[in-house]
Write an enzyme that holds these catalytic residues in place. Structure first.
Site, PDB file in Angstrom:
ATOM      1  N   ASP A 178      21.984 -31.403  -5.580  1.00 12.59           N
ATOM      2  CA  ASP A 178      21.161 -30.215  -5.828  1.00 12.59           C
ATOM      3  C   ASP A 178      20.393 -30.537  -7.114  1.00 12.59           C
ATOM      4  O   ASP A 178      20.874 -30.321  -8.229  1.00 12.59           O
ATOM      5  CB  ASP A 178      22.058 -28.982  -5.998  1.00 12.59           C
ATOM      6  CG  ASP A 178      21.264 -27.730  -6.339  1.00 12.59           C
ATOM      7  OD1 ASP A 178      20.071 -27.851  -6.712  1.00 12.59           O
ATOM      8  OD2 ASP A 178      21.831 -26.627  -6.244  1.00 12.59           O
ATOM      9  N   GLU A 271      29.754 -25.874 -15.421  1.00 16.92           N
ATOM     10  CA  GLU A 271      29.002 -25.327 -14.288  1.00 16.92           C
ATOM     11  C   GLU A 271      30.010 -24.500 -13.492  1.00 16.92           C
ATOM     12  O   GLU A 271      30.598 -24.994 -12.537  1.00 16.92           O
ATOM     13  CB  GLU A 271      28.383 -26.473 -13.469  1.00 16.92           C
ATOM     14  CG  GLU A 271      27.292 -25.991 -12.548  1.00 16.92           C
ATOM     15  CD  GLU A 271      27.829 -25.512 -11.215  1.00 16.92           C
ATOM     16  OE1 GLU A 271      28.358 -24.368 -11.157  1.00 16.92           O
ATOM     17  OE2 GLU A 271      27.705 -26.256 -10.239  1.00 16.92           O
ATOM     18  N   GLU A 280      34.395 -17.608  -6.750  1.00 18.54           N
ATOM     19  CA  GLU A 280      35.321 -18.683  -7.159  1.00 18.54           C
ATOM     20  C   GLU A 280      36.116 -18.287  -8.400  1.00 18.54           C
ATOM     21  O   GLU A 280      37.078 -18.943  -8.766  1.00 18.54           O
ATOM     22  CB  GLU A 280      34.632 -20.039  -7.399  1.00 18.54           C
ATOM     23  CG  GLU A 280      33.908 -20.588  -6.185  1.00 18.54           C
ATOM     24  CD  GLU A 280      33.219 -21.912  -6.434  1.00 18.54           C
ATOM     25  OE1 GLU A 280      33.743 -22.742  -7.193  1.00 18.54           O
ATOM     26  OE2 GLU A 280      32.129 -22.110  -5.859  1.00 18.54           O
ATOM     27  N   HIS A 429      21.697 -25.053  -3.963  1.00 20.13           N
ATOM     28  CA  HIS A 429      22.789 -24.993  -2.976  1.00 20.13           C
ATOM     29  C   HIS A 429      23.470 -23.625  -2.978  1.00 20.13           C
ATOM     30  O   HIS A 429      24.296 -23.354  -2.122  1.00 20.13           O
ATOM     31  CB  HIS A 429      23.804 -26.112  -3.198  1.00 20.13           C
ATOM     32  CG  HIS A 429      24.731 -25.889  -4.350  1.00 20.13           C
ATOM     33  ND1 HIS A 429      24.330 -25.957  -5.663  1.00 20.13           N
ATOM     34  CD2 HIS A 429      26.053 -25.594  -4.388  1.00 20.13           C
ATOM     35  CE1 HIS A 429      25.355 -25.723  -6.447  1.00 20.13           C
ATOM     36  NE2 HIS A 429      26.423 -25.505  -5.701  1.00 20.13           N
TER      37      HIS A 429
HETATM   38  C1  LIG Z   1      31.227 -26.284  -9.575  1.00 16.46           C
HETATM   39  S1  LIG Z   1      32.186 -27.702  -9.904  1.00 16.46           S
HETATM   40  C2  LIG Z   1      31.247 -28.483 -11.199  1.00 16.46           C
HETATM   41  C3  LIG Z   1      31.574 -29.931 -11.376  1.00 16.46           C
HETATM   42  C4  LIG Z   1      30.777 -30.638 -12.450  1.00 16.46           C
HETATM   43  N1  LIG Z   1      30.922 -30.008 -13.739  1.00 16.46           N
HETATM   44  C5  LIG Z   1      29.320 -30.674 -12.091  1.00 16.46           C
HETATM   45  O1  LIG Z   1      28.538 -29.963 -12.717  1.00 16.46           O
HETATM   46  O2  LIG Z   1      28.956 -31.406 -11.181  1.00 16.46           O
HETATM   47  C6  LIG Z   1      33.541 -26.986 -10.751  1.00 16.46           C
HETATM   48  C7  LIG Z   1      34.661 -27.973 -11.083  1.00 16.46           C
HETATM   49  O3  LIG Z   1      35.586 -27.312 -11.923  1.00 16.46           O
HETATM   50  C8  LIG Z   1      36.906 -27.603 -11.519  1.00 16.46           C
HETATM   51  N2  LIG Z   1      37.718 -26.447 -11.933  1.00 16.46           N
HETATM   52  C9  LIG Z   1      37.641 -25.180 -11.470  1.00 16.46           C
HETATM   53  N3  LIG Z   1      38.505 -24.386 -12.100  1.00 16.46           N
HETATM   54  C10 LIG Z   1      39.150 -25.172 -13.004  1.00 16.46           C
HETATM   55  C11 LIG Z   1      40.168 -24.927 -13.966  1.00 16.46           C
HETATM   56  N4  LIG Z   1      40.686 -23.714 -14.118  1.00 16.46           N
HETATM   57  N5  LIG Z   1      40.592 -25.952 -14.716  1.00 16.46           N
HETATM   58  C12 LIG Z   1      40.069 -27.205 -14.549  1.00 16.46           C
HETATM   59  N6  LIG Z   1      39.126 -27.508 -13.649  1.00 16.46           N
HETATM   60  C13 LIG Z   1      38.655 -26.494 -12.895  1.00 16.46           C
HETATM   61  C14 LIG Z   1      36.812 -27.781 -10.018  1.00 16.46           C
HETATM   62  O4  LIG Z   1      37.882 -28.557  -9.519  1.00 16.46           O
HETATM   63  C15 LIG Z   1      35.454 -28.442  -9.873  1.00 16.46           C
HETATM   64  O5  LIG Z   1      35.545 -29.831  -9.869  1.00 16.46           O
END
Ligand SMILES: C[S@@+](CC[C@H](N)C(=O)[O-])C[C@H]1O[C@@H](n2cnc3c(N)ncnc32)[C@H](O)[C@@H]1O
Length: 548
Positions: A178, A271, A280, A429
């Site tokens: 994206d 993000e 989420e 996305h």
């Molecule tokens: C929307 S993705 C963004 C990934 C990356 N920062 C990017 O911009 O491409 C969110 C990421 O946060 C991780 N995540 C969500 N909640 C979390 C938490 N409480 N602690 C650690 N990681 C978390 C998810 O596993 C996922 O890989």
């Protein structure tokens, strides 16, 4: 080597969660003098985790496994002897091959450079706290004792599916591709080098570690990339494969709610946005990370988010959804009357929010927005979000519901940048989201539309939406308060209907101001610049696959 040592050796060799230091030599130190050392020729040291949760330090010559020395990090201590020298005090039973009764022994560890020595020392201390370190390895860093806040409020099965999803490279790729999203993050960080230069950064939910690498590129002194899913291991590989910037990144595997960091952050990057911004429930983790890791007055990238809402009229969408339930009107389906379930099916279809990119000309009035200030909001305030609605219809139309989208602000010291998911802007996305009323309301141009958009968080990492929209009647009786046409619906944000096949025939006009000060020039790509494959790919969004 005894059987246990052999099995540990094979465990360690099989385990890919290692981080390695070269230019190291180790000597045994006798108990009479810490400076009297019997040398052991080694060239490398590895921090390794076995599959049973043990954390070990291994010294050895890669070509001579028999020369290996194992140290249990949990029961040993490290002391500084000089700028390039450390003393490791260990349980004697941890020295491979030892038959002595338990007592303390020491290893003197010498490094080729001060930098390697410092990095090794930091790694040791982090691993001792079960915190992984360096560009080549990530370890789990979870408290086994206390259930963290995340586990208290989120169903275990939901969390399991969620992190399983994000643990897969194809889904991270989907986000990376994206380009509106990724490009805006890149630009926001690189254009605001002044905010990153020499600063400590924490990447909340680092995924592939892409934002951590951007932050390091923007001059960050050190970046802690926290990621709870198995993606943390891939992040280590990506970081290690980009050593010129990766050597300033530490990947930490665990939830932001439970990991510990050795220092506070000057900036948080993340993000955390889901459909409608809040799906989420990752924003809550972003806020918890702020409270746990950010210095007072530290920066957050992004710092605010806005949920935009406007009434829309879309006869064909309404008909399409209503038609889906017609199946249940059959009186003779293999001899069975399905019609008793028609009402429930009709309600079920209308309880799904619709996710697609729609033509902004379907909006019946200008949008209003609700701001969430990530720098100030309390985590609990995200459990219920209440948005009062008040619009004035620009046209006479049948209103079929409420259209929603969001944007976030990167409030850099040098450049402010918005990432928008607005209709008519380059598609992301996230697309846009529409909540449908099964019973539309009629409005005339100039007529007021009021109501309430209420979001209540639930333990499956999403929200229940309660929407009410009313139109004040015009004509006789209106002066006395008038009669209201009201329509309501209850929608589960976790269960959207993805309707991406039909692309909008609307073309973004570069001269057009989106709304409320969003400068279209700030949006990186025009629709023509977006590879149609990317739009196709992004249809496979996290929410689509996860049903989040
Ligand atoms: C929307 S993705 C963004 C990934 C990356 N920062 C990017 O911009 O491409 C969110 C990421 O946060 C991780 N995540 C969500 N909640 C979390 C938490 N409480 N602690 C650690 N990681 C978390 C998810 O596993 C996922 O890989």
């Amino acid at each position: 080597m005894d059987a246990h040592a052999k099995s540990m050796e094979s465990d360690l060799l099989q385990n890919d969660r290692k981080c390695e230091f070269h230019g190291v030599s180790v000597s045994h130190v006798s108990s009479s003098s810490s400076r009297e050392a019997s040398p052991v020729a080694v060239s490398s040291a590895w921090f390794v985790a076995d599959r049973f949760g043990g954390h070990f330090l291994r010294f050895g010559l890669p070509s001579f496994p028999s020369s290996t020395v194992h140290v249990d990090i949990g029961t040993s201590k490290l002391f500084k002897l000089g700028p390039k020298d450390l003393l490791c005090v260990i349980e004697v039973s941890e020295i491979e091959g030892s038959t002595d009764k338990p007592c303390s022994r020491a290893l003197r560890i010498e490094f080729e450079t001060e930098d390697i020595c410092k990095a090794f020392h930091l790694t040791f201390e982090l691993w001792k706290q079960k915190i992984p370190c360096t560009a080549t390895g990530a370890l789990e860093n979870r408290s086994n004792v206390l259930k963290c806040k995340f586990d208290d409020k989120i169903e275990a099965t939901s969390a399991m599916m969620y992190f399983h999803y994000y643990g897969q490279l194809l889904h991270q790729q989907n986000m990376l591709q994206d380009y509106v999203r990724t490009g805006t993050y890149f630009a926001a960080m690189i254009e605001n080098r002044a905010d990153f230069n020499g600063r400590v950064v924490v990447d909340v939910g680092a995924g592939s570690s892409i934002l951590s690498l951007f932050a390091a590129k923007a001059g960050a002194k050190h970046v802690y990339a926290i990621e709870a899913s198995e993606m943390a291991d891939y992040a280590c590989q990506l970081v290690a494969g980009n050593p010129s910037i990766g050597n300033r990144i530490t990947v930490i595997k665990g939830k932001v709610e439970e990991v510990e960091l050795p220092e506070k952050a000057d900036i948080l990057i993340s993000e955390p946005m889901g459909t409608l911004l809040v799906n989420e429930r990752m924003l809550e983790s972003y806020i918890i990370a702020r409270d746990r890791f950010l210095v007072p007055d530290g920066k957050m990238f992004p710092s605010i988010g806005r949920i935009h809402v406007a009434p829309f009229s879309d006869e064909s969408l309404h008909t399409e959804i209503a038609i889906k339930a017609i199946f249940w009107q059959q009186k003779n389906f293999f001899g069975v009357d399905l019609s008793p379930l028609h009402g429930s099916a009709f309600q079920a279809y209308f309880s799904q929010p619709v996710v697609d990119a729609f033509d902004p000309r379907l909006l019946v009035s200008p949008a209003t927005f609700h701001t969430i200030d990530f720098t100030r909001i309390k985590e609990e305030e995200l459990y219920e979000i209440d948005i009062p609605l008040h619009f004035t219809a620009s046209v006479g139309a049948r209103v079929h519901g409420l259209a929603c989208w969001f944007d976030v602000l990167f409030d850099g010291s040098s450049v402010q940048r918005w990432l928008t998911t607005a209709p008519g802007a380059p598609t992301t996305h996230w697309y846009q989201l529409r909540c449908l009323l099964s019973q539309p309301i009629y409005v005339l141009s100039g007529q007021e539309i009021t109501g309430r958009f209420n979001l209540v968080a639930h333990s499956a990492q999403s929200y229940t939406i309660n929407l009410t929209m009313s139109a004040k009647m015009v004509g006789p009786g209106a002066d006395q308060g008038g009669l209201l046409q009201t329509s309501s619906c209850k929608i589960n944000l976790k269960d959207p209907y993805y309707r991406m096949a039909q692309s909008p025939n609307y073309v973004w006009n570069q001269d057009q101001e989106l709304e409320e000060g969003i400068d279209p020039q700030e949006i990186i790509q025009t629709p023509e610049e977006i590879d149609p494959c990317i739009i196709l790919q992004t249809a496979d969004s996290p929410e689509a696959l996860l049903n989040l």
